[in-house]
Design a protein around this motif. Structure first.
Motif, PDB file in Angstrom:
ATOM      1  N   ILE A  83       5.862   7.130  -4.551  1.00 36.49           N
ATOM      2  CA  ILE A  83       4.851   7.476  -3.528  1.00 36.49           C
ATOM      3  C   ILE A  83       3.995   5.849  -3.596  1.00 36.49           C
ATOM      4  O   ILE A  83       4.472   4.430  -2.827  1.00 36.49           O
ATOM      5  N   PRO A  84       3.579   5.786  -4.215  1.00 34.84           N
ATOM      6  CA  PRO A  84       2.577   4.047  -4.313  1.00 34.84           C
ATOM      7  C   PRO A  84       3.692   2.647  -4.699  1.00 34.84           C
ATOM      8  O   PRO A  84       3.647   1.999  -3.972  1.00 34.84           O
TER       9      PRO A  84
ATOM     10  N   GLY B 124       6.182  -1.859   0.740  1.00 34.94           N
ATOM     11  CA  GLY B 124       6.143  -2.009   2.407  1.00 34.94           C
ATOM     12  C   GLY B 124       4.434  -3.101   2.649  1.00 34.94           C
ATOM     13  O   GLY B 124       4.925  -4.170   3.688  1.00 34.94           O
ATOM     14  N   PHE B 125       3.619  -2.647   1.237  1.00 26.81           N
ATOM     15  CA  PHE B 125       2.864  -4.477   2.022  1.00 26.81           C
ATOM     16  C   PHE B 125       3.470  -5.400   0.843  1.00 26.81           C
ATOM     17  O   PHE B 125       2.866  -6.575   1.743  1.00 26.81           O
ATOM     18  N   TRP B 126       4.001  -5.691   0.279  1.00 23.90           N
ATOM     19  CA  TRP B 126       4.628  -6.666   0.018  1.00 23.90           C
ATOM     20  C   TRP B 126       5.664  -7.593   1.312  1.00 23.90           C
ATOM     21  O   TRP B 126       5.434  -8.920   1.428  1.00 23.90           O
ATOM     22  N   GLN B 127       6.103  -6.651   1.676  1.00 22.01           N
ATOM     23  CA  GLN B 127       6.813  -7.152   2.870  1.00 22.01           C
ATOM     24  C   GLN B 127       6.187  -7.452   4.069  1.00 22.01           C
ATOM     25  O   GLN B 127       6.742  -8.323   4.559  1.00 22.01           O
TER      26      GLN B 127
ATOM     27  N   GLN C 199      10.424   0.774   7.084  1.00 21.18           N
ATOM     28  CA  GLN C 199      11.264   1.474   6.302  1.00 21.18           C
ATOM     29  C   GLN C 199      10.175   1.840   4.911  1.00 21.18           C
ATOM     30  O   GLN C 199      11.023   3.276   4.539  1.00 21.18           O
ATOM     31  N   TRP C 200      10.069   1.380   4.066  1.00 21.17           N
ATOM     32  CA  TRP C 200       9.319   1.173   2.931  1.00 21.17           C
ATOM     33  C   TRP C 200       8.487   2.591   2.972  1.00 21.17           C
ATOM     34  O   TRP C 200       8.148   3.718   2.133  1.00 21.17           O
TER      35      TRP C 200
ATOM     36  N   ALA D 240       7.998   6.794   1.616  1.00 26.01           N
ATOM     37  CA  ALA D 240       6.844   6.757   0.700  1.00 26.01           C
ATOM     38  C   ALA D 240       6.292   8.245   2.438  1.00 26.01           C
ATOM     39  O   ALA D 240       6.066   9.105   0.716  1.00 26.01           O
ATOM     40  N   ALA D 241       6.101   8.097   2.786  1.00 26.21           N
ATOM     41  CA  ALA D 241       5.954   8.880   3.861  1.00 26.21           C
ATOM     42  C   ALA D 241       6.710  10.242   3.391  1.00 26.21           C
ATOM     43  O   ALA D 241       7.001  11.672   3.758  1.00 26.21           O
TER      44      ALA D 241
END
Length: 285
Positions: A21-22, A28-31, A224-225, A229-230
């Motif tokens: 999850i993390p 996702g934040f990296w993208q 997408q990431w 995670a969800a």
């Protein structure tokens, strides 16, 4: 009811889910940051290309690192080409983004004795990579060049390895500090990516304007990431409920079987104990 969660299999599965999850959120934040960087770069390129042309000496000086906000600015430079110190830059792509060849890099000596590197454009590599290629001749006499101001290339910035031991007058990176050692005169920091005048016959092939419209798929990847995670906790809950249901159904079937007793159709039940129904006949005298 949920004691199965303490089994080794479920403990491992839960720990993997907690790690994923993390990690997926971070990816996702990296993208997202890559998307924001691309958008900011596109805006910088567009504004730089739209800015009025300025003399190259207004933006740079010998040994100066070109600031990022001056990248892609249109500049002009007037001088004479120093073809004796002309080099080619290996492994560069043509405008079709498929053909591999060389950039032609020629110092332009300004009126004050200083020089600036000019990327005159792209040429085909030919068949023999061990010798200096046939380079279209640079214009003679005094010329005025227009082009985009570019920062010196480094391995860290470009990802291109600065290979040593190359054939004479061939390099991997365009770097004014390195070329100043060869040219023997002060070189302005960075280099000009020529946009004009158009060379005779279109050779060398001028480097096309950088793409500043496409933003790439980074935002879609970020979404997408985050969806992945969800999905992890949702999937974990679904698996737990399915496991609980399967265990409950199995326990109910065992209970029914125990209450019903042995099945008469089974071979064990069919084996009835043998009894002797005959009575002994008393003996007669």
């Amino acid at each position: 009811m949920y004691r199965f969660l303490l089994s080794r299999q479920w403990v491992i599965l839960t720990l993997v889910a907690l790690v994923l999850i993390p990690v997926m959120i971070k990816l996702g934040f990296w993208q997202l940051h890559r998307h924001e960087h691309k958008v900011a770069q596109n805006q910088l390129i567009a504004s730089s290309l739209a800015a009025r042309p300025v003399p190259v000496t207004e933006l740079t000086a010998p040994g100066r690192t070109l600031p990022r906000h001056d990248m892609w600015r249109t500049v002009t430079a007037t001088g004479t080409y120093d073809t004796a110190h002309e080099v080619v830059v290996r492994q560069r792509t043509a405008a079709d983004e498929q053909s591999i060849g060389y950039y032609v890099l020629t110092p332009l000596v300004l009126g004050d004795g200083r020089a600036v590197l000019v990327n005159r454009g792209w040429i085909s590599a030919g068949n023999d990579l061990t010798r200096f290629p046939d380079v279209p001749a640079a214009p003679r006499g005094k010329v005025t060049v227009t082009g985009r101001m570019m920062a010196d290339e480094t391995t860290a910035f470009s990802g291109i390895k600065d290979t040593k031991g190359l054939p004479a007058r061939q390099i991997m990176l365009i770097n004014s500090k390195e070329q100043a050692k060869r040219v023997g005169r002060p070189l302005l920091g960075g280099y000009i990516e020529q946009t004009g005048p158009e060379p005779p016959g279109g050779k060398p092939e001028l480097v096309p304007e950088p793409d500043h419209d496409s933003i790439g798929p980074h935002m879609a990847y970020a979404v997408q990431w985050w969806l992945f995670a969800a999905a992890v906790p949702v999937g974990w809950v679904i698996l737990v409920r399915r496991e609980r249901r399967d265990r409950a159904e199995a326990a109910a079937k065992e209970k029914e079987a125990a209450e019903a007793g042995p099945d008469p159709e089974t071979p064990e039940a069919a084996k009835a104990p043998e009894t002797d129904d005959t009575k002994p006949v008393p003996a007669t005298s």
